[in-house]
Design a protein around this motif. Structure first.
Motif, mmCIF file in Angstrom:
data_model
loop_
_atom_site.group_PDB
_atom_site.id
_atom_site.type_symbol
_atom_site.label_atom_id
_atom_site.label_comp_id
_atom_site.label_asym_id
_atom_site.label_seq_id
_atom_site.Cartn_x
_atom_site.Cartn_y
_atom_site.Cartn_z
ATOM 1 N N GLU A 253 0.850 -1.129 -0.117
ATOM 2 C CA GLU A 253 0.012 -0.091 -0.011
ATOM 3 C C GLU A 253 1.006 1.417 -0.036
ATOM 4 O OE1 GLU A 253 -3.432 2.194 3.054
ATOM 5 O OE2 GLU A 253 -2.848 -0.049 3.214
ATOM 6 N N LEU A 254 1.828 1.055 0.777
ATOM 7 C CA LEU A 254 2.789 2.421 1.025
ATOM 8 C C LEU A 254 3.521 2.649 -0.527
ATOM 9 C CD1 LEU A 254 4.227 4.594 2.600
ATOM 10 C CD2 LEU A 254 5.788 2.967 3.335
ATOM 11 N N LEU A 255 4.027 1.713 -0.987
ATOM 12 C CA LEU A 255 4.626 1.783 -2.345
ATOM 13 C C LEU A 255 3.906 2.356 -3.390
ATOM 14 C CD1 LEU A 255 7.109 1.175 -4.199
ATOM 15 C CD2 LEU A 255 6.419 -1.133 -4.505
ATOM 16 N N LEU A 256 2.497 1.776 -3.397
ATOM 17 C CA LEU A 256 1.600 2.234 -4.744
ATOM 18 C C LEU A 256 1.228 3.562 -4.419
ATOM 19 C CD1 LEU A 256 -0.474 -0.957 -4.950
ATOM 20 C CD2 LEU A 256 1.045 -0.140 -6.590
ATOM 21 N N LYS A 257 1.228 3.910 -2.952
ATOM 22 C CA LYS A 257 0.856 5.380 -2.548
ATOM 23 C C LYS A 257 1.839 6.619 -3.353
ATOM 24 C CE LYS A 257 0.300 8.514 1.142
ATOM 25 N NZ LYS A 257 0.509 8.637 2.724
ATOM 26 N N HIS A 258 2.832 6.138 -3.272
ATOM 27 C CA HIS A 258 4.082 7.012 -3.835
ATOM 28 C C HIS A 258 4.132 6.833 -5.240
ATOM 29 C CE1 HIS A 258 5.596 8.858 -0.048
ATOM 30 N NE2 HIS A 258 5.216 7.789 0.307
ATOM 31 N N ALA A 259 4.100 5.593 -5.689
ATOM 32 C CA ALA A 259 4.328 5.264 -7.238
ATOM 33 C C ALA A 259 3.058 5.407 -8.046
ATOM 34 C CB ALA A 259 4.717 3.821 -7.256
ATOM 35 N N ILE A 260 2.065 5.537 -7.736
ATOM 36 C CA ILE A 260 0.766 5.686 -8.583
ATOM 37 C C ILE A 260 -0.008 6.540 -8.047
ATOM 38 C CG2 ILE A 260 -1.068 4.670 -9.999
ATOM 39 C CD1 ILE A 260 0.608 1.835 -9.810
ATOM 40 N N HIS B 182 12.446 -5.619 1.018
ATOM 41 C CA HIS B 182 12.386 -6.164 2.454
ATOM 42 C C HIS B 182 11.385 -5.325 3.286
ATOM 43 C CE1 HIS B 182 15.562 -9.061 2.319
ATOM 44 N NE2 HIS B 182 16.222 -8.075 1.365
ATOM 45 N N TYR B 183 10.573 -4.585 2.605
ATOM 46 C CA TYR B 183 9.291 -3.746 3.214
ATOM 47 C C TYR B 183 10.054 -2.701 4.128
ATOM 48 C CZ TYR B 183 6.834 -7.956 1.499
ATOM 49 O OH TYR B 183 6.313 -9.045 0.721
ATOM 50 N N PHE B 184 10.964 -2.123 3.827
ATOM 51 C CA PHE B 184 11.642 -0.982 4.586
ATOM 52 C C PHE B 184 10.869 0.084 4.167
ATOM 53 C CE2 PHE B 184 15.336 -4.020 5.314
ATOM 54 C CZ PHE B 184 14.947 -4.141 6.539
ATOM 55 N N THR B 185 10.506 1.043 5.070
ATOM 56 C CA THR B 185 9.601 2.299 4.742
ATOM 57 C C THR B 185 10.438 3.018 3.984
ATOM 58 O OG1 THR B 185 8.412 1.938 6.690
ATOM 59 C CG2 THR B 185 8.412 4.058 5.560
ATOM 60 N N LEU B 186 11.731 3.449 4.321
ATOM 61 C CA LEU B 186 12.578 4.429 3.753
ATOM 62 C C LEU B 186 12.605 4.037 2.157
ATOM 63 C CD1 LEU B 186 13.664 7.292 3.762
ATOM 64 C CD2 LEU B 186 15.837 6.254 4.664
ATOM 65 N N ALA B 187 12.974 2.748 1.912
ATOM 66 C CA ALA B 187 13.355 2.063 0.605
ATOM 67 C C ALA B 187 11.988 2.089 -0.296
ATOM 68 C CB ALA B 187 13.998 0.501 0.709
ATOM 69 N N LEU B 188 10.915 1.911 0.612
ATOM 70 C CA LEU B 188 9.780 2.064 -0.363
ATOM 71 C C LEU B 188 9.285 3.370 -0.816
ATOM 72 C CD1 LEU B 188 7.456 -0.439 2.181
ATOM 73 C CD2 LEU B 188 8.274 -1.001 -0.274
ATOM 74 N N VAL B 189 9.452 4.295 0.043
ATOM 75 C CA VAL B 189 9.467 5.705 -0.311
ATOM 76 C C VAL B 189 10.180 6.149 -1.532
ATOM 77 C CG1 VAL B 189 9.184 8.114 0.249
ATOM 78 C CG2 VAL B 189 8.413 6.189 2.166
ATOM 79 N N HIS B 190 11.416 5.820 -1.251
ATOM 80 C CA HIS B 190 12.279 6.134 -2.458
ATOM 81 C C HIS B 190 11.918 5.488 -3.820
ATOM 82 C CE1 HIS B 190 15.967 7.366 0.538
ATOM 83 N NE2 HIS B 190 15.134 8.428 0.104
ATOM 84 N N ALA B 191 11.731 4.247 -3.728
ATOM 85 C CA ALA B 191 11.376 3.543 -4.803
ATOM 86 C C ALA B 191 9.938 3.839 -5.455
ATOM 87 C CB ALA B 191 11.083 1.927 -4.516
ATOM 88 N N GLY B 192 8.809 4.160 -4.639
ATOM 89 C CA GLY B 192 8.037 4.623 -5.115
ATOM 90 C C GLY B 192 7.925 5.927 -5.780
ATOM 91 N N SER B 193 8.971 6.952 -5.361
ATOM 92 C CA SER B 193 8.873 8.323 -5.765
ATOM 93 C C SER B 193 9.800 8.404 -7.193
ATOM 94 C CB SER B 193 9.779 9.269 -4.872
ATOM 95 O OG SER B 193 9.073 9.293 -3.723
ATOM 96 N N TYR B 194 10.542 7.452 -7.134
ATOM 97 C CA TYR B 194 11.229 7.161 -8.450
ATOM 98 C C TYR B 194 10.412 6.973 -9.603
ATOM 99 C CZ TYR B 194 14.815 5.781 -12.059
ATOM 100 O OH TYR B 194 15.462 5.528 -13.085
ATOM 101 N N ILE B 195 9.729 5.853 -9.473
ATOM 102 C CA ILE B 195 8.560 5.202 -10.191
ATOM 103 C C ILE B 195 7.695 6.235 -10.580
ATOM 104 C CG2 ILE B 195 6.600 3.588 -10.430
ATOM 105 C CD1 ILE B 195 8.433 1.876 -8.421
ATOM 106 N N CYS B 196 7.156 7.109 -9.725
ATOM 107 C CA CYS B 196 6.197 8.146 -10.302
ATOM 108 C C CYS B 196 6.721 9.047 -11.033
ATOM 109 C CB CYS B 196 5.592 8.821 -8.795
ATOM 110 S SG CYS B 196 4.464 10.104 -9.171
ATOM 111 N N LYS B 197 8.041 9.398 -10.676
ATOM 112 C CA LYS B 197 8.530 10.557 -11.381
ATOM 113 C C LYS B 197 8.894 10.014 -12.775
ATOM 114 C CE LYS B 197 11.371 14.263 -11.935
ATOM 115 N NZ LYS B 197 10.784 15.592 -11.703
ATOM 116 N N HIS B 198 9.318 8.532 -13.259
ATOM 117 C CA HIS B 198 9.742 8.061 -14.481
ATOM 118 C C HIS B 198 8.668 7.238 -15.119
ATOM 119 C CE1 HIS B 198 13.563 10.090 -14.017
ATOM 120 N NE2 HIS B 198 13.571 9.758 -12.986
ATOM 121 N N ASN B 199 7.472 7.079 -14.360
ATOM 122 C CA ASN B 199 6.491 6.026 -14.954
ATOM 123 C C ASN B 199 7.261 4.648 -15.276
ATOM 124 O OD1 ASN B 199 3.785 5.317 -15.427
ATOM 125 N ND2 ASN B 199 4.062 6.200 -17.487
#
Length: 805
Positions: A147-154, A175-192
């Protein structure tokens, strides 16, 4: 949290303060968890406040902001915000985030109220003493991580089945680490790029394992760093440069104006060599101007990737930190006391710095820390720098002399007067030899030496320097030069310390009037030793003006003009807080002096209200062994005596005397005063023999240190005679009192109240000797008591606590 705070059920009645502690490792998602709770339960609380609790300074800044948000235009102190919450009966919520430092007493920063709600996030398990209601944030559940990853990615739509499947794989891989999920989601959102992200992640992870990390690196470091580096690679060079500099400051409250001022001053001054010059040029426009739009673009880019910190390895970090230091240094080089608010904003960042390779930068940072009262940090930068300059340039080089002077001044600020003297005595001789006896720098160094002499109680040595120095300063600089006026003020202080109060007033009164009248622009005379960078006169809020008012008020109190003293001292505290900040060391001295005047004026409860918290504040700000802290303890003990709490006073005085011997020395005048105070407390509770064990050697020491005719020596002889009288040693008392009366007539005059008082006591002793030869009856005993009480009431000053004389 929802259950504890009653979000969905029946809300608890607001009759007690509720504290919830959220524990977890860094990056576990504590902050995100709390923010989501606040978002979902926004209507549950009447007000919401967020405080970054990583340091005491940031907590205080948070409460300052709370005061402003509640309509206080210019709060005098962060405590205004704390007190507002304590009095607020509404159901407010305060989030204290990242209270990780075990050295911080978080409890003292919590509002003392019966209402309100507090959430604390921390890695420090010892905070469980604040509340039994706690939860530990552990590894995120797979469904929450997704849920956290999708919130930032899409954003703006729901993910389809394929995207959710890929997101599940990405979340599991980090590994479901919050900071890593936020970074990954923000990058995915920026570059689709949700479909290709996992491949990119594996590529960077492999690179990290080969180049950066040892095989012992844990999943958390690997996951977070890999997601971070993917985003780092996509940044523009300007954004990278900006992030590199920011990584050397504390991660919160980095003032944007810092970079603007640095770029503007770099263009004006050039200021080579500047370690940050290349980095600042990269942030500026092509014409080396500040570009607000470019800064906005960089900020937006960094925020879009959720990047807030950077760590690029130890070798490059040292280079970056020196750039960060010089960025600060160029902005404070010519800053004066009017910009003390800006200075205080920078201190939390500068306290993290080690000594750099640029001398100019280190001196500028040390000056900043000294202005804000952080003397230890200033010395940490200056002491090794002085040794290096002595080694490379030699002891007679002008730059070496300047730095010796600065280190000596900070020693004096810190109460380390003997250390200051070890530098300043040879410095004065060197300065005379290299620059000449009338050079302005030589005059400033003589002044510093005089101040240090006063600090160790060598008042006569200080006076021998201060009196001719004023005349020399008038000759060389002029009668109205700011340095000359500062030296007149310091001469007045020295005269006051040796009991020449009327002479001190003749100098101090016109100085204060002059300060109030002059409203010209000025530089920075923040320090008591040298005001050479002034460009004119002073305003009422100027630190030099405040120092002059403080001394004048203190001198008024010494001659019994208590109302005049209070008219100056009471508003002085508020003026000083506005100019310097609520916990600046100079403020502590002024609170101490006001409490002293309250005692002298008989307002003992008012004195206690200031003196008790002042001791703890002084220990915190200056340290337990700082001379000002010792004076604060002495003043508190005197206040206890005034209200009859002699045992409480002794509990302070007995260790204080030992500490004073250790810090100042056994023969320091203040140590002698503290021994005298303790002896007086002993007499108040009938421990006359204990008092005499102190008083007999004290009188001899006082004769040796201050002289046989000094007013304090005379008072101590009288006190010892009184103790002899109390235990029936009338002849011993008489042997002291008869020559004491003659000395008092000579030194103070025949009509002086102390001389008259001593005559009365001498008469009493004669009567007691006569009565001792007569058979005692209840009637005779009553006559002795009546006569003694009459003398006591007529001359109350003899029974005042000695430190108030």
């Amino acid at each position: 949290m929802e259950t504890y705070f009653g979000v969905h059920g029946v809300q608890p009645i607001a009759t007690e303060r509720k504290i919830f502690l959220l524990l977890g490792i860094g990056g576990a998602g504590k902050t995100q968890c709390v923010l989501e709770f606040v978002r979902q339960s926004k209507t549950r609380f009447t007000k919401h406040y967020f405080i970054s609790a990583h340091s005491e300074e940031s907590i205080q800044a948070g409460y300052y902001d709370i005061a402003v948000k509640n309509g206080v235009q210019q709060p005098d102190s962060w405590r205004v915000g704390l007190q507002l919450l304590a009095k607020d009966k509404e159901d407010w919520l305060v989030v204290m985030d990242n209270a990780d430092d075990p050295r911080i007493n978080v409890g003292q920063f919590l509002p003392k109220a019966n209402t309100g709600n507090i959430i604390i996030t921390s890695r420090n398990r010892h905070l469980d003493a604040l509340s039994p209601n706690l939860t530990e944030v552990k590894d995120m559940l797979p469904e929450d991580g997704l849920e956290l990853l999708l919130k930032h990615a899409i954003k703006g739509r729901q993910g389809n089945a394929e995207e959710k499947l890929i997101a599940c794989q990405i979340a599991a891989r980090v590994h479901y680490f919050t900071l890593a999920l936020v970074h990954a989601g923000s990058y995915i959102c920026k570059h689709n790029c949700i479909g290709s992200y996992l491949q990119t992640f594996e590529k960077h992870l492999s690179s990290l394992l080969n180049k950066h990390f040892t095989q012992s690196s844990d999943n958390f470091n690997l996951s977070v760093y890999a997601t971070w580096e993917i985003s780092w690679q996509m940044l523009t060079e300007k954004s990278r440069t900006f992030l590199r500099i920011c990584s050397c400051y504390h991660y919160e409250r980095i003032p944007r104006i810092l970079f603007q001022r640095a770029i503007e001053k770099m263009k004006i001054w050039g200021w080579p060599p500047l370690a940050a010059q290349a980095q600042l040029e990269a942030l500026a426009s092509s014409d080396l101007d500040w570009d607000e739009m470019e800064m906005n673009k960089m900020s937006e880019e960094l925020m879009s990737y959720s990047l807030v910190t950077n760590s690029t390895g130890k070798s490059s970090r040292r280079i970056l930190e020196e750039g960060a230091q010089s960025t600060v240094a160029i902005t404070v080089e010519d800053a004066d006391w009017t910009e003390i608010g800006y200075m205080r904003l920078l201190v939390s960042h500068c306290r993290r710095f080690d000594i750099g390779s640029n001398r100019h930068t280190n001196k500028a940072i040390a000056r900043l820390c000294r202005m804000c009262g952080h003397y230890g940090v200033a010395l940490k930068l200056l002491e090794p720098l002085l040794e290096e300059i002595k080694r490379t340039l030699g002891e007679q080089d002008p730059e070496t002399l300047v730095l010796m002077q600065k280190v000596g001044e900070v020693y004096c600020d810190s109460g380390r007067y003997n250390n200051a003297l070890q530098l300043e005595e040879p410095l004065v001789e060197l300065s005379k030899e290299v620059l000449g006896e009338e050079h302005p720098d030589t005059l400033a160094r003589i002044q510093n030496l005089a101040i240090s002499y006063s600090g160790v109680g060598r008042y006569n040595d200080a006076l021998q320097l201060a009196e001719p120095l004023v005349e020399l300063s008038k000759k060389v600089l002029g009668e109205d030069h700011p340095d000359t006026l500062c030296r007149i003020r310091n001469l007045a202080i020295t005269l006051s310390r040796i009991g020449r109060y009327n002479d001190a007033l003749q100098l101090a009164e016109p100085l204060v009037e002059l300060s109030k009248k002059e409203h010209t622009e000025f530089g920075n005379p923040i320090f008591s030793a040298s005001c050479g960078d002034l460009k004119g006169g002073f305003r009422e809020e100027h630190p030099e003006t405040l120092t002059r008012i403080d001394h004048l008020a203190h001198t008024y109190s010494k001659v019994g003009r208590y109302n005049d003293a209070l008219q100056l001292a009471e508003p002085l505290g508020e003026l000083s807080k506005k100019a310097l900040g609520a916990e600046h060391p100079h403020i502590l001295v002024r609170i101490h002096n006001l409490a002293y005047i309250y005692v002298k004026a008989g307002r003992y409860n008012d004195a206690l209200q200031l003196a008790e918290p002042l001791v703890e504040l002084s220990k915190k700000v200056l340290g337990e062994e700082h001379p000002h802290t010792l004076s604060a303890i002495q003043n508190l003990a005197a206040s206890y005596c005034m209200v009859g709490r002699y045992n409480d006073a002794l509990q302070l005085q007995e260790p204080l005397v030992e500490l004073s011997k250790k810090v100042l020395g056994e023969e320091h005048p203040r140590t002698l005063t503290r021994i005298q105070n303790m002896a007086t407390s002993y007499t108040k509770i009938g421990r006359y023999n204990d008092a005499l064990q102190l008083q007999e050697p004290l009188v001899e020491l006082s004769k040796k240190v201050l002289g046989e005719e000094h007013r304090h020596t005379l008072t101590r002889i009288q006190n010892m005679a009184t103790s002899y009288t109390k235990i029936g040693r009338y002849n011993d008392a008489l042997q002291l009192q008869e020559p004491l009366v003659e000395l008092s007539k000579k030194v103070l005059g025949e009509e002086h109240r102390h001389t008259l008082r001593r005559l009365q006591h001498l008469d009493l002793t004669h009567d007691l000797i006569k009565l001792s030869c007569t058979k005692h009856t209840p009637r005779i005993s009553q006559m002795i008591q009546i006569k003694f009480t009459t003398v006591k009431q007529k001359f109350k000053s003899v029974f005042l606590h000695p430190c108030l004389k």
